[in-house]
Design an enzyme around this catalytic site. Structure first.
Site, PDB file in Angstrom:
ATOM      1  CG  ASP A  13      -1.985  -1.046   1.161  1.00  0.00           C
ATOM      2  OD1 ASP A  13      -2.012  -1.796   0.170  1.00  0.00           O
ATOM      3  OD2 ASP A  13      -2.794  -1.142   2.106  1.00  0.00           O
ATOM      4  NE  ARG A  33      11.192  -2.969   9.820  1.00  0.00           N
ATOM      5  CZ  ARG A  33      10.666  -4.105  10.258  1.00  0.00           C
ATOM      6  NH1 ARG A  33      10.819  -4.434  11.509  1.00  0.00           N
ATOM      7  NH2 ARG A  33      10.007  -4.899   9.437  1.00  0.00           N
ATOM      8  CG  LEU A  55       5.857   2.975  13.775  1.00  0.00           C
ATOM      9  CD1 LEU A  55       5.750   4.462  13.456  1.00  0.00           C
ATOM     10  CD2 LEU A  55       4.661   2.247  13.180  1.00  0.00           C
ATOM     11  CG  LEU A  76       0.044   2.953   4.936  1.00  0.00           C
ATOM     12  CD1 LEU A  76       0.321   2.976   3.441  1.00  0.00           C
ATOM     13  CD2 LEU A  76      -1.458   2.834   5.178  1.00  0.00           C
ATOM     14  CB  SER A 121      -6.908  -5.309   9.802  1.00  0.00           C
ATOM     15  OG  SER A 121      -7.167  -6.579   9.275  1.00  0.00           O
ATOM     16  CD  GLU A 123      -7.414 -11.622   9.743  1.00  0.00           C
ATOM     17  OE1 GLU A 123      -7.410 -12.184  10.837  1.00  0.00           O
ATOM     18  OE2 GLU A 123      -7.632 -12.213   8.675  1.00  0.00           O
ATOM     19  CE1 TYR A 145      -1.897  -7.231  10.560  1.00  0.00           C
ATOM     20  CE2 TYR A 145      -4.189  -7.961  10.532  1.00  0.00           C
ATOM     21  CZ  TYR A 145      -3.188  -7.136  10.052  1.00  0.00           C
ATOM     22  OH  TYR A 145      -3.478  -6.208   9.072  1.00  0.00           O
ATOM     23  CE  LYS A 188       0.707 -19.659  -0.031  1.00  0.00           C
ATOM     24  NZ  LYS A 188       0.083 -20.450   1.022  1.00  0.00           N
ATOM     25  NE  ARG A 228     -10.217 -14.360   4.945  1.00  0.00           N
ATOM     26  CZ  ARG A 228     -10.757 -15.473   5.450  1.00  0.00           C
ATOM     27  NH1 ARG A 228     -12.022 -15.762   5.208  1.00  0.00           N
ATOM     28  NH2 ARG A 228     -10.048 -16.304   6.188  1.00  0.00           N
TER      29      ARG A 228
HETATM   30  P1  NDP Z   1       2.875  -4.798   3.843  1.00  0.00           P
HETATM   31  O1  NDP Z   1       3.221  -5.942   4.718  1.00  0.00           O
HETATM   32  O2  NDP Z   1       3.089  -4.940   2.376  1.00  0.00           O
HETATM   33  O3  NDP Z   1       3.657  -3.508   4.329  1.00  0.00           O
HETATM   34  C1  NDP Z   1       3.920  -3.256   5.663  1.00  0.00           C
HETATM   35  C2  NDP Z   1       5.051  -2.276   5.755  1.00  0.00           C
HETATM   36  O4  NDP Z   1       5.338  -1.979   7.124  1.00  0.00           O
HETATM   37  C3  NDP Z   1       6.367  -2.745   5.132  1.00  0.00           C
HETATM   38  O5  NDP Z   1       6.845  -1.717   4.329  1.00  0.00           O
HETATM   39  C4  NDP Z   1       7.270  -2.941   6.334  1.00  0.00           C
HETATM   40  O6  NDP Z   1       8.630  -2.684   6.044  1.00  0.00           O
HETATM   41  C5  NDP Z   1       6.746  -1.859   7.258  1.00  0.00           C
HETATM   42  N1  NDP Z   1       7.167  -2.039   8.631  1.00  0.00           N
HETATM   43  C6  NDP Z   1       7.022  -3.140   9.397  1.00  0.00           C
HETATM   44  N2  NDP Z   1       7.564  -2.923  10.601  1.00  0.00           N
HETATM   45  C7  NDP Z   1       8.058  -1.652  10.597  1.00  0.00           C
HETATM   46  C8  NDP Z   1       8.734  -0.845  11.551  1.00  0.00           C
HETATM   47  N3  NDP Z   1       9.022  -1.300  12.759  1.00  0.00           N
HETATM   48  N4  NDP Z   1       9.098   0.397  11.185  1.00  0.00           N
HETATM   49  C9  NDP Z   1       8.830   0.879   9.953  1.00  0.00           C
HETATM   50  N5  NDP Z   1       8.192   0.165   9.003  1.00  0.00           N
HETATM   51  C10 NDP Z   1       7.823  -1.090   9.328  1.00  0.00           C
HETATM   52  O7  NDP Z   1       1.347  -4.442   4.139  1.00  0.00           O
HETATM   53  P2  NDP Z   1       0.265  -3.802   3.157  1.00  0.00           P
HETATM   54  O8  NDP Z   1       0.881  -2.711   2.386  1.00  0.00           O
HETATM   55  O9  NDP Z   1      -0.459  -4.894   2.477  1.00  0.00           O
HETATM   56  O10 NDP Z   1      -0.765  -3.201   4.225  1.00  0.00           O
HETATM   57  C11 NDP Z   1      -0.677  -1.848   4.665  1.00  0.00           C
HETATM   58  C12 NDP Z   1      -1.390  -1.726   6.001  1.00  0.00           C
HETATM   59  O11 NDP Z   1      -2.755  -2.119   5.848  1.00  0.00           O
HETATM   60  C13 NDP Z   1      -0.824  -2.610   7.102  1.00  0.00           C
HETATM   61  O12 NDP Z   1      -0.909  -1.913   8.304  1.00  0.00           O
HETATM   62  C14 NDP Z   1      -1.739  -3.812   7.119  1.00  0.00           C
HETATM   63  O13 NDP Z   1      -1.772  -4.421   8.396  1.00  0.00           O
HETATM   64  C15 NDP Z   1      -3.065  -3.155   6.776  1.00  0.00           C
HETATM   65  N6  NDP Z   1      -4.018  -4.055   6.157  1.00  0.00           N
HETATM   66  C16 NDP Z   1      -3.689  -4.674   4.974  1.00  0.00           C
HETATM   67  C17 NDP Z   1      -4.578  -5.544   4.383  1.00  0.00           C
HETATM   68  C18 NDP Z   1      -4.244  -6.234   3.080  1.00  0.00           C
HETATM   69  O14 NDP Z   1      -5.046  -7.084   2.637  1.00  0.00           O
HETATM   70  N7  NDP Z   1      -3.157  -5.897   2.423  1.00  0.00           N
HETATM   71  C19 NDP Z   1      -5.906  -5.806   4.973  1.00  0.00           C
HETATM   72  C20 NDP Z   1      -6.131  -5.103   6.209  1.00  0.00           C
HETATM   73  C21 NDP Z   1      -5.226  -4.250   6.755  1.00  0.00           C
HETATM   74  P3  NDP Z   1       9.786  -3.804   6.138  1.00  0.00           P
HETATM   75  O15 NDP Z   1      10.084  -4.092   4.719  1.00  0.00           O
HETATM   76  O16 NDP Z   1      10.866  -3.116   6.861  1.00  0.00           O
HETATM   77  O17 NDP Z   1       9.230  -4.969   6.895  1.00  0.00           O
END
Ligand code: NDP
Length: 345
Positions: A13, A33, A55, A76, A121, A123, A145, A188, A228
């Site tokens: 996102d 990170r 973060l 995000l 979410s 979830e 989560y 997948k 879903r």
């Molecule tokens: P992703 O897993 O693709 O992205 C999550 C991002 O968070 C990654 O860039 C990751 O970076 C970063 N991150 C994790 N830990 C940290 C940290 N400590 N500090 C800084 N950055 C960090 O998720 P999506 O883009 O799919 O989802 C975006 C948001 O929407 C999330 O919060 C997710 O929980 C929520 N969401 C998504 C859904 C979906 O179907 N996609 C459904 C419902 C909610 P790194 O590479 O460093 O790990």
């Protein structure tokens, strides 16, 4: 020029949102990170200011916010592997719950007028008490989560109420894209369909059991009857922005309003490559989840009526785009052996 600060910019996102904001004329800043390795994996637009910050480390986030003082903040960042979260609740809470509070708190001190979007979410509904789910559906979390997302969601409500901060939550239903991580269900299936199209009986990629995602010509999935509400990430980032343009900070369900079983997704995907899914997909007991959320379906009426946003990309188009991206990736990785089979659907 308006400025936006995106935590989680290296994720699915984060990438679409930053493109969307740049197109709207924003100055985009994002924390990651591992900035250098992230730049290697994803070609980031040179206009984006990528900042090395975690973060969970408030001093790093504080320095970033002080430098930027953004108009809008999108949180995000998350440990987003739902089922894997059961094995590491500490790590999940540190990012998803505490990380969110660190951001809200620092924003309150440094840029109190910034509008904040929190990625909540579906979830959180777990095994939902009713169909479809809207902003008033009770939460019933089934994993760390979901628990951590509820914590951040509740904190957002508290900060809004007690400190008057503009923090709006989008309760996001599942959404994928060419950029979703390989462990996500549709990704997948798209991979499986791409393998079938290219005649690959063994996938070069591994699943959570450390087995090839496709082996002996079969895509191994868990519960194919899991249903879903699946949407397209590109549509959903527009919803995030729209929510922050509203007069008041509120919570909104972001979903399509439709629910599809994984079996139906398999049918659509394999049909797109001219195959019958039954010949290529098998449900593997090792991939079944101990606790399954069952069926989710969004009721997106609030965001439709109040903000005129709706998901516009049909599921068939999402799947086709994802299969094409998988075919391109496999063709590049495997080179000459399959390159001659490559062609867009
Ligand atoms: P992703 O897993 O693709 O992205 C999550 C991002 O968070 C990654 O860039 C990751 O970076 C970063 N991150 C994790 N830990 C940290 C940290 N400590 N500090 C800084 N950055 C960090 O998720 P999506 O883009 O799919 O989802 C975006 C948001 O929407 C999330 O919060 C997710 O929980 C929520 N969401 C998504 C859904 C979906 O179907 N996609 C459904 C419902 C909610 P790194 O590479 O460093 O790990």
């Amino acid at each position: 020029m308006r400025s936006a600060f995106v935590a989680g910019i290296t994720g699915q996102d984060g990438w679409y949102l930053s493109q969307n904001l740049l197109a709207k004329g924003y100055q985009v800043h994002g924390i990651a990170r591992h900035v250098e390795s992230s730049k290697g994996c994803t070609p980031f637009d040179s206009r984006i200011n990528l900042i090395d910050a975690d973060l969970c480390k408030s001093d790093q986030v504080e320095a970033a916010l002080q430098n930027i003082c953004p108009d809008e903040i999108y949180n995000l960042a998350a440990f987003s592997r739902t089922y894997a979260s059961i094995a590491c609740p500490d790590e999940v809470f540190a990012v998803n719950a505490r990380g969110a509070v660190i951001l809200f708190d620092l924003a309150r001190d440094i840029c109190p007028n910034a509008r904040i979007f929190q990625a909540s979410s579906s979830e959180m509904f777990g095994k939902p008490s009713g169909q479809p789910q809207n902003e008033n559906t009770p939460f019933n979390p089934l994993n760390p989560y979901a628990e951590s997302k509820i914590y951040a969601h509740s904190a957002a409500t508290e900060y809004r109420k007690h400190y008057g901060q503009f923090i709006a939550c989008g309760i996001l239903f599942n959404h994928e894209s060419e950029r979703s991580a390989q462990h996500f269900a549709i990704q997948k299936i798209a991979h499986g369909a791409a393998c079938a199209r290219l005649g690959l009986h063994e996938s070069p990629l591994k699943n959570e059991l450390n087995m090839p995602i496709v082996s002996d010509g079969k895509l191994h999935m868990g519960n194919l009857m899991a249903s879903r509400d699946w949407g397209y990430a590109k549509d959903y980032v527009e919803a995030m922005w729209t929510i922050l343009q509203h007069d008041t900070a509120e919570d909104f369900v972001i979903g399509t309003g439709n629910s599809f079983t994984l079996e139906r997704i398999c049918e659509i995907a394999y049909l797109a490559v001219g195959k019958h899914w039954q010949d290529h997909v098998q449900s593997d007991s090792g991939l079944l989840r101990n606790v399954d959320a069952g069926r989710t379906q969004a009721d997106p009426n609030k965001i439709k009526k109040l903000l005129q946003w709706r998901a516009i990309t049909p599921i068939e188009v999402i799947i086709k785009n994802m299969i094409n991206a998988q075919i391109a990736k496999l063709s590049t990785e495997l080179g000459g052996s399959v390159a001659h089979l490559r062609s867009n659907l």
